[in-house]
Design an enzyme around this catalytic site. Structure first.
Site, PDB file in Angstrom:
ATOM      1  N   ASN A  79       0.940  -1.235   0.001  1.00  0.00           N
ATOM      2  CA  ASN A  79      -0.038  -0.013   0.298  1.00  0.00           C
ATOM      3  C   ASN A  79       0.947   1.128   0.125  1.00  0.00           C
ATOM      4  O   ASN A  79       0.675   2.235  -0.929  1.00  0.00           O
ATOM      5  CB  ASN A  79      -0.832   0.021   1.159  1.00  0.00           C
ATOM      6  CG  ASN A  79      -1.930  -1.047   1.248  1.00  0.00           C
ATOM      7  OD1 ASN A  79      -2.758  -1.088   0.149  1.00  0.00           O
ATOM      8  ND2 ASN A  79      -2.089  -1.643   2.030  1.00  0.00           N
ATOM      9  N   LYS A  80       1.823   1.408   0.712  1.00  0.00           N
ATOM     10  CA  LYS A  80       2.881   2.669   0.932  1.00  0.00           C
ATOM     11  C   LYS A  80       3.500   2.587  -0.441  1.00  0.00           C
ATOM     12  O   LYS A  80       3.655   3.813  -1.003  1.00  0.00           O
ATOM     13  CB  LYS A  80       3.727   2.324   2.110  1.00  0.00           C
ATOM     14  CG  LYS A  80       3.143   2.763   3.493  1.00  0.00           C
ATOM     15  CD  LYS A  80       4.287   3.223   4.386  1.00  0.00           C
ATOM     16  CE  LYS A  80       5.095   1.913   4.869  1.00  0.00           C
ATOM     17  NZ  LYS A  80       5.812   2.482   6.171  1.00  0.00           N
ATOM     18  N   ASP A  92       8.559   6.459   8.139  1.00  0.00           N
ATOM     19  CA  ASP A  92       7.988   5.874   9.281  1.00  0.00           C
ATOM     20  C   ASP A  92       7.099   7.062   9.580  1.00  0.00           C
ATOM     21  O   ASP A  92       7.090   8.136   9.178  1.00  0.00           O
ATOM     22  CB  ASP A  92       9.211   5.837  10.411  1.00  0.00           C
ATOM     23  CG  ASP A  92       8.626   4.987  11.365  1.00  0.00           C
ATOM     24  OD1 ASP A  92       7.897   3.845  11.033  1.00  0.00           O
ATOM     25  OD2 ASP A  92       8.548   5.365  12.772  1.00  0.00           O
ATOM     26  N   PHE A 135      -5.602   2.321   4.429  1.00  0.00           N
ATOM     27  CA  PHE A 135      -4.986   1.390   5.244  1.00  0.00           C
ATOM     28  C   PHE A 135      -4.597   2.104   6.689  1.00  0.00           C
ATOM     29  O   PHE A 135      -4.831   3.163   7.001  1.00  0.00           O
ATOM     30  CB  PHE A 135      -3.670   0.676   4.679  1.00  0.00           C
ATOM     31  CG  PHE A 135      -2.613   1.415   4.330  1.00  0.00           C
ATOM     32  CD1 PHE A 135      -1.620   1.657   5.515  1.00  0.00           C
ATOM     33  CD2 PHE A 135      -2.527   2.398   3.321  1.00  0.00           C
ATOM     34  CE1 PHE A 135      -0.520   2.300   5.033  1.00  0.00           C
ATOM     35  CE2 PHE A 135      -1.693   3.088   2.944  1.00  0.00           C
ATOM     36  CZ  PHE A 135      -0.603   3.163   4.035  1.00  0.00           C
ATOM     37  N   HIS A 147      -0.312  13.132   5.217  1.00  0.00           N
ATOM     38  CA  HIS A 147       1.284  13.353   5.937  1.00  0.00           C
ATOM     39  C   HIS A 147       2.086  12.822   4.797  1.00  0.00           C
ATOM     40  O   HIS A 147       3.201  13.330   4.663  1.00  0.00           O
ATOM     41  CB  HIS A 147       1.208  12.601   7.198  1.00  0.00           C
ATOM     42  CG  HIS A 147       0.402  11.421   7.237  1.00  0.00           C
ATOM     43  ND1 HIS A 147      -0.725  11.202   7.050  1.00  0.00           N
ATOM     44  CD2 HIS A 147       1.096  10.077   7.324  1.00  0.00           C
ATOM     45  CE1 HIS A 147      -0.890   9.887   6.691  1.00  0.00           C
ATOM     46  NE2 HIS A 147       0.252   9.323   7.065  1.00  0.00           N
TER      47      HIS A 147
END
Length: 190
Positions: free
Chosen positions: A11-12, A68, A148, A176
């Site tokens: 997903n990222k 992160d 997600f 973000h």
């Protein structure tokens, strides 16, 4: 240009690849043969991004970037923060994490929160940090099925819907991770 993204989170990877210029091709950890878990033992979001990027650069010799992200809830003194992915336990279950957070906020009127992403880029033997913040609040129930993580319970400031109710493109414009990634893209443009 090929650049390793220190992640195997599909997903990222999709979210960030969709924002980068076509000239930058993302390689995942599995693409470079990294199948071990990279330690995330820092006590800050920035620290974990740096740890992951340094691990790939030092062990595999690639220019790379790592991110992160943490959800910081005001009334919980910034928790879950660096522990966001494993807030309800090491199994890293999104629904369990959301349920735990919703239970903790059940009797709270202050539901202010922010998502924070830090990207650490290691390139040409130099390190660069890019930060993105999305302010908002935690809604009382999960709403939406896009995205997600905590997306179904995070309502960005100024909007009437959660991150899980909007398209990937729309989310990238206000999130973000989108803000941090745009800072990364701006770096490559200069």
């Amino acid at each position: 240009m090929q650049l390793v993204f220190a992640s195997n989170n599909k997903n990222k990877i999709l979210e960030i690849q969709s924002m980068l210029p076509e000239s930058i091709k993302i390689l995942s950890l599995s693409d470079i043969g990294c199948h071990e878990d990279i330690p995330e033992t820092a006590n800050t979001i920035e620290g974990n991004a740096i740890l992951k990027a340094n691990y790939v650069t030092q062990k595999y010799g690639y220019d790379c970037f790592a991110d992160d992200t943490g959800l910081e809830v005001e009334v919980l003194n910034g928790q879950p923060g660096v522990f966001s992915a494993r807030y309800a336990g090491e199994q890293r279950n999104d629904n369990d994490n959301m349920d735990k957070l919703l239970t903790e906020l059940d009797d709270k009127t202050n539901r202010n929160a922010q998502f924070k992403t830090v990207i650490c880029l290691n390139i040409n033997n130099k390190q660069h940090l890019f930060t993105g913040i999305a302010k908002g609040n935690i809604v009382k129930n999960k709403i939406g099925n896009q995205g997600f993580g905590y997306d179904p319970i995070f309502q960005p400031e100024g909007y009437q819907y959660t991150f899980a109710q909007i398209s990937l493109e729309e989310k990238a414009n206000i999130s973000h991770r989108g803000k941090a990634t745009r800072a990364l893209i701006d770096f490559f443009k200069n």
